[in-house]
Every structure is written in structure tokens, then in C-alpha cells.
Design a protein around this motif. Structure first.
Motif, short mmCIF file in Angstrom:
data_model
loop_
_atom_site.label_atom_id
_atom_site.label_comp_id
_atom_site.label_asym_id
_atom_site.label_seq_id
_atom_site.Cartn_x
_atom_site.Cartn_y
_atom_site.Cartn_z
N ARG A 1 0.83 -1.21 0.00
CA ARG A 1 0.00 0.00 0.00
C ARG A 1 0.86 1.26 0.00
O ARG A 1 1.87 1.31 -0.64
N GLU A 2 0.48 2.26 0.79
CA GLU A 2 1.11 3.57 0.74
C GLU A 2 2.58 3.55 1.16
O GLU A 2 3.00 2.73 1.96
N ARG B 1 0.19 6.50 -2.92
CA ARG B 1 -0.91 5.76 -2.31
C ARG B 1 -0.75 4.25 -2.38
O ARG B 1 -1.20 3.54 -1.51
N GLU B 2 -0.15 3.73 -3.46
CA GLU B 2 -0.02 2.28 -3.60
C GLU B 2 1.17 1.96 -4.49
O GLU B 2 1.48 2.68 -5.44
N HIS C 1 6.99 0.44 1.35
CA HIS C 1 5.53 0.47 1.29
C HIS C 1 4.94 -0.47 2.33
O HIS C 1 5.49 -1.53 2.61
#
Length: 87
Positions: free
Chosen positions: A26-27, A45-46, A71
């Protein structure tokens, strides 16, 4: 590391249960201001891989340029259950 297999006996039948995990990144959590004592993340964000699976580029994010390890890792347990009758 391969998928986990669990063999159990229930009512004379052998049931094979194979569990797999789906992993999403993810982020981005990299602190870009750490070198001068601050805290700032880039807002990616991803994770999006920069290259094909199995290459070195697959570990770099196309959006922010960071390594995949920066991440947040999110795992989802997924069970591919099947049962077979023996005998």
C-alpha cells in the motif's frame, strides 16, 4: 517458501487444505526529510511495479521511485480448499 498444506481425517475422507496469502503493498512510508531532521512522506498511495515480475525493476515503485520495502505490506489469507474421498 511454499504454500502450507494441512491434511486431516474427517469421517473416513482425507481433506487437503492449501492456504495461500495474497500480498498487497500500500502507501509509501519512506521519510524523505530524515536527512535534515524532519518528517515528510511523498504521498504515494499504492506500490506500482516498474518492471516485469522476477526482474530487479519489479521491486521499484513507478510512482515514487522507492523500493517496495518502504511500502506498507498488507496480507490477505486466502484458502483454496478442496476435499477428496479416499477408498
Amino acid at each position: 517458501m511454499g504454500p502450507k498444506q494441512d491434511w486431516s481425517m474427517a469421517n473416513g475422507t482425507a481433506a487437503a487444505r492449501k492456504e495461500t496469502k495474497v500480498v498487497h503493498y500500500r502507501e509509501c512510508q519512506r521519510n524523505h526529510a530524515a536527512s535534515f531532521g524532519g518528517y515528510a512522506v511523498d504521498g504515494c498511495r499504492e506500490f506500482m511495479a516498474s518492471g516485469a515480475e522476477g526482474t530487479a525493476a519489479a521491486l521499484m515503485c513507478a510512482a515514487c521511485g522507492c523500493h517496495r520495502s518502504f511500502h506498507r505490506r498488507e496480507e490477505e489469507a486466502e484458502c483454496d480448499c478442496s476435499s477428496t474421498a479416499s477408498g
